[in-house]
Design an enzyme around this catalytic site. Structure first.
Site, PDB file in Angstrom:
ATOM      1  N   GLY A 220      -8.173  -4.273  -0.227  1.00  0.00           N
ATOM      2  CA  GLY A 220      -8.815  -4.984   0.863  1.00  0.00           C
ATOM      3  C   GLY A 220      -8.118  -6.250   1.291  1.00  0.00           C
ATOM      4  N   GLU A 249      -5.830  -2.013  -6.196  1.00  0.00           N
ATOM      5  CA  GLU A 249      -5.312  -0.897  -5.403  1.00  0.00           C
ATOM      6  C   GLU A 249      -4.893  -1.455  -4.040  1.00  0.00           C
ATOM      7  OE1 GLU A 249      -8.490   2.263  -7.415  1.00  0.00           O
ATOM      8  OE2 GLU A 249      -8.728   1.644  -5.341  1.00  0.00           O
ATOM      9  N   GLY A 251      -2.711  -1.437  -0.536  1.00  0.00           N
ATOM     10  CA  GLY A 251      -2.016  -0.594   0.429  1.00  0.00           C
ATOM     11  C   GLY A 251      -1.484  -1.386   1.598  1.00  0.00           C
ATOM     12  N   ARG A 252      -2.376  -1.772   2.512  1.00  0.00           N
ATOM     13  CA  ARG A 252      -1.999  -2.442   3.753  1.00  0.00           C
ATOM     14  C   ARG A 252      -1.097  -3.659   3.507  1.00  0.00           C
ATOM     15  NH1 ARG A 252      -5.348  -2.571   8.316  1.00  0.00           N
ATOM     16  NH2 ARG A 252      -7.057  -1.977   6.944  1.00  0.00           N
ATOM     17  N   CYS A 325      -3.490  13.122  27.943  1.00  0.00           N
ATOM     18  CA  CYS A 325      -4.334  13.364  29.120  1.00  0.00           C
ATOM     19  C   CYS A 325      -5.753  12.856  28.876  1.00  0.00           C
ATOM     20  CB  CYS A 325      -4.364  14.855  29.442  1.00  0.00           C
ATOM     21  SG  CYS A 325      -2.733  15.556  29.749  1.00  0.00           S
ATOM     22  N   TYR A 354      -1.629   2.485   7.977  1.00  0.00           N
ATOM     23  CA  TYR A 354      -2.624   3.084   8.870  1.00  0.00           C
ATOM     24  C   TYR A 354      -2.043   3.296  10.269  1.00  0.00           C
ATOM     25  CZ  TYR A 354      -5.414   1.759   4.901  1.00  0.00           C
ATOM     26  OH  TYR A 354      -5.875   1.617   3.613  1.00  0.00           O
TER      27      TYR A 354
END
Length: 374
Positions: A220, A249, A251-252, A325, A354
């Site tokens: 987070g 953990e 990630g970002r 479209c 992401y």
């Protein structure tokens, strides 16, 4: 400083650029600076080159699907894996156990029932952490998984039953708790307060846990996209230095700053009083700015080769739109554009997390973006 013209080389198609050198330096600096266990959250970016680059530095990988398990196992047969997620079917769990995944975050009595049966059938010892949705978690995080009503974690009235099931199981051991509470948090104080609540909860169950219990606080740690700054993780780590070893953990925070999405400007239009910059790409490649509806940081890279017909915008606002479209194929709200011309490139920064992984890549069956590594 990126040599963008050398990288882009007048390419027509949109592409991702991942700076693996920057990623390795970022991971090395983080993992060597703390006693706490750093796992990489694969959901942020599951590209195999990203995973391979992180492998020498992280303690392991956190996954949320059998597909992610197989990606990690394709680069290492032995690296530790933590398996999370609110729905793990019997087939999911069996795949995990057969691939040597023996650390699992439990969010359901149903998956615990299946896991007990499977561990006996396969004669595999499994370490579990119960995922807890703590109360009264205060933060300004973009997304909240705990401290509020969400689908994550065991309901409070099922925790005791889960503990009894684990105690009666032959090959299941309770190692601790998992508390992932928020996504893209930017406040150090909010994160420290949350960790203290997780630590206090764990102490309540001290008699049921090993001497060094797992206290998995998830991740987070956010990115301030407007200011182009990452969560000050060094300050947070100083604040938890006196606590027992935590599992994180991440990630970002690791991958967002080392990724870019570049798309060439195909056309510029003014329709009913609004400006539109159309690029040869779209949200089917990079959905994140639309999903969060924010201005993604960017740079304009002037073209070195131009078509005879040219259009230009100077000191105006415009919607950056893609080739799908649908009017939803826009990269968030209007952007202030100092100067942009057809054939220039718009390079979105902080696109390493992401990005492609959450995008609807199959819509309209357009080609996937090229990925280049530097």
């Amino acid at each position: 400083m990126m040599e963008w013209n050398q990288i882009l080389k007048d390419r027509e198609e949109s592409l991702y650029i991942y700076d693996l050198s920057a990623l390795k330096k970022r991971a090395a600096r983080l993992c060597r600076s703390t006693k706490h266990q750093i796992y990489y959250a694969v959901k942020a970016n599951a590209d195999l080159q990203i995973l391979t680059s992180l492998l020498p530095y992280v303690a392991g990988f956190e996954v949320a699907s059998p597909g992610e398990i197989m990606k990690v196992r394709s680069i290492s047969e032995t690296v530790p894996i933590i398996y999370g997620g609110p729905v793990k079917t019997r087939r999911d769990l069996e795949t995990a156990l057969r691939q040597g995944v023996v650390d699992i975050n439990i969010e359901s009595l149903y998956e615990l029932d299946e896991l007990i049966e499977l561990s006996d059938m396969l004669a595999v010892k499994v370490n579990v952490q119960l995922r807890i949705n703590l109360k009264d978690i205060s933060s300004d995080a973009k997304l909240k998984m705990a401290g509020t009503a969400t689908q994550f974690g065991l309901p409070e009235d099922e925790i005791d039953e889960a503990l009894k099931l684990i105690q009666s199981a032959r090959l299941i051991e309770l190692r601790g708790f998992h508390f992932h509470a928020m996504s893209n948090n930017l406040s150090v104080q909010a994160h420290l307060a949350y960790v203290q609540k997780a630590f206090a909860f764990t102490k309540c169950y001290r008699d049921l846990l090993p001497e060094e219990p797992v206290i998995n606080i998830g991740g987070g740690f956010g990115i301030d996209y407007a200011q182009e700054q990452a969560f000050p993780l060094d300050r947070f780590l100083e604040g938890v230095e006196g606590l027992p070893v935590l599992t994180l953990e991440i990630g970002r925070w690791l991958t967002a700053p080392v990724g870019y999405y570049a798309a060439k400007v195909y056309d510029i239009k003014t329709m009913h009083g609004r400006n539109f910059v159309l690029v040869n790409g779209g949200t089917y490649h990079f959905r994140f700015p639309k999903a969060w509806y924010h201005e993604q940081p960017y740079v304009i890279v002037p073209a070195t080769k131009r078509r005879q017909r040219q259009k230009t915008l100077t000191q105006q606002r415009a919607v950056i739109a893609g080739k799908l479209c649908t009017p939803n194929d826009v990269f968030g709200p209007e952007y202030p554009l100092e100067h942009v011309s057809t054939d220039d490139y718009i390079v979105f920064k902080f696109a390493g997390a992401y990005g492609l992984d959450i995008s609807h890549i199959h819509f309209l069956s357009h080609a996937a973006p090229e990925i280049i590594y530097i």
